[in-house]
Every structure is written in C-alpha cells, then in structure tokens.
Design an enzyme around this catalytic site. Sequence first.
Site, short mmCIF file in Angstrom:
data_model
loop_
_atom_site.label_atom_id
_atom_site.label_comp_id
_atom_site.label_asym_id
_atom_site.label_seq_id
_atom_site.Cartn_x
_atom_site.Cartn_y
_atom_site.Cartn_z
N LEU A 1 0.88 -1.17 0.00
CA LEU A 1 0.00 0.00 0.00
C LEU A 1 0.92 1.21 0.00
O LEU A 1 2.01 1.17 0.59
CB LEU A 1 -0.87 0.01 1.26
N ASP A 2 0.47 2.29 -0.62
CA ASP A 2 1.28 3.51 -0.61
C ASP A 2 1.48 3.97 0.83
O ASP A 2 0.69 3.66 1.71
CB ASP A 2 0.57 4.64 -1.39
N LYS A 3 2.51 4.79 1.02
CA LYS A 3 2.81 5.27 2.37
C LYS A 3 1.61 5.99 2.99
O LYS A 3 1.33 5.86 4.17
CB LYS A 3 4.03 6.21 2.31
N HIS A 23 0.23 2.67 -7.73
CA HIS A 23 -0.69 3.80 -7.50
C HIS A 23 -1.99 3.64 -8.30
O HIS A 23 -2.55 4.63 -8.80
CB HIS A 23 -0.06 5.13 -7.91
N LYS A 75 -5.34 5.67 -7.41
CA LYS A 75 -5.12 7.12 -7.58
C LYS A 75 -5.07 7.48 -9.07
O LYS A 75 -5.65 8.47 -9.50
CB LYS A 75 -3.83 7.55 -6.89
#
Length: 241
Positions: free
Chosen positions: A112-114, A194, A197
């Site tokens: 997962l992204d930060k 990503h 997004k």
Amino acid sequence: MRLDKYLAECGIGTRTEVKKIIAGGRIGVNGTPVKDAGLRIDEKNDIITLDSRPLNYSEFEYWMLNKPAGIVSASRKYSLKRGETIPDGEEIFAVDLIKESAHTDLFPAGRLDKDTEGFLLITNDGDLSHRLLSPKKHVPKTYYTELDGELSDEDIKKIEQGIDIGDEKPTLPCKIESLTPTSCTITITEGRYHQVKRMFEAVGLTVTYLKRISFGPIALDETLMPGEYRSLTKEELEKLL
Ligand code: URA
C-alpha cells in the site's frame, strides 16, 4: 525436541543466538526459567516463554494489520529480531508493527502507498503471498476512497469499463459503489503502481484519502484501529488458502 532447536524453529534466532538467549535466562518452560539449551521439551504441550511472553510454534504466521498512513509497506532490507528496536532515524516498516511475531522473516503480501491506510496481510508464507499477488489470479481488493471533487455517473462508467492510466494496457473492468458525491468504494482485481489514484486521476479527480477495506475474501476488521493488528482467524485463513 531440544529447547534450542525449538526456539530456532520458532524464528527466534540462529542456534548460536538462541543459546545466548537461553543462557541469559530469558526462556521459561511451564513457568520455570531454564538455562539448559539441550533440555528436551514437548513442543505440543509445554508452554515456552520468551521474556514471559508465550511463543507459538507454527511455521507460518498470518496477520491482519490496519496499516496507518505514514508507514512504508515494502519489505525490510533485514528483519529486526524479536525485541530489537528500530535504529534511530530509520523508517518504520509495516512489519515492524507486528510485535508478537516469533519469526524474523515476515513480509507484507502486497503493498500500500505510504499514505494509504487499511488491510495489509503480513505473513511469512511465500507460496500464499505469491498466489494472492499473481496477476493471473485477479484477487479482488476493495478500497474506500475520498475524492477532491464529485464523481459523475459518466466517470464511474469510464473507470468501471477499464481506463487508460498511461500503461501499456487499460485497467481491467472494476466495480465502483458511490457513497456520497465525493466518496465511493472501488474494487479492482489488479495491483498496479498507485492504481486507484491513477484511475481517478484519469477522470480529473484526486484521491484525498484511501483505505483498503478488503483483500480477497476477507474484510478488514473494523475494530482494528490504525496500527493495530490481529492474527487471521481459522475461518479467514481457510477462505484465503
Ligand atoms: N492504489 C493506490 O493508488 N494506492 C494504494 O496504496 C493502493 C491502491
């Protein structure tokens, strides 16, 4: 089984490291501190503790972590040993949050992204992880998403049918459920960089908050606050396997 072999198989450390831990008086067997590395134990029935915390003897561990924002989910370059703290100035990794692990080979199954929160499976079962992440398996992942603008029916249709996000191929079809004009859930079956997004960016919207609320057949336990975790239940594990 010998105590030192048992501890090494629990992932506490190498046989040499384990011998030092035993000599340091940190191991208990059925409530009695022991210092004999060669002690024969009954791994099925004896209660073995390290620093008074019971150890679980299982080859694999499966943790559901509600990843908080600000934590990196990539694997560590090296594993912290049980009880070891994060060196000053080093980034905290998602695996560092799992304090009860008996193993030092945990890794996150996927990323997962930060700034993304939510369900991250932390395990040391490489085969399962490989299966879950294989692009051929199309394992569904659902995200709760907040946006900086209104999502129109037309946008939903465009994204759901598969959209160009600048990769070689458009995304696979997915499912969006609108919650409010600026929030929705989206279920995707791929795991591109990503991805969520970029899918909303493709219709001119920016994701302002993203949380994974399910992974494959398992929903995030909503009682877990960000940073909290628990073992998968037997039923959840069966579904996943
Ligand atoms: N899609 C994203 O854009 N970010 C994530 O962390 C997961 C899916």
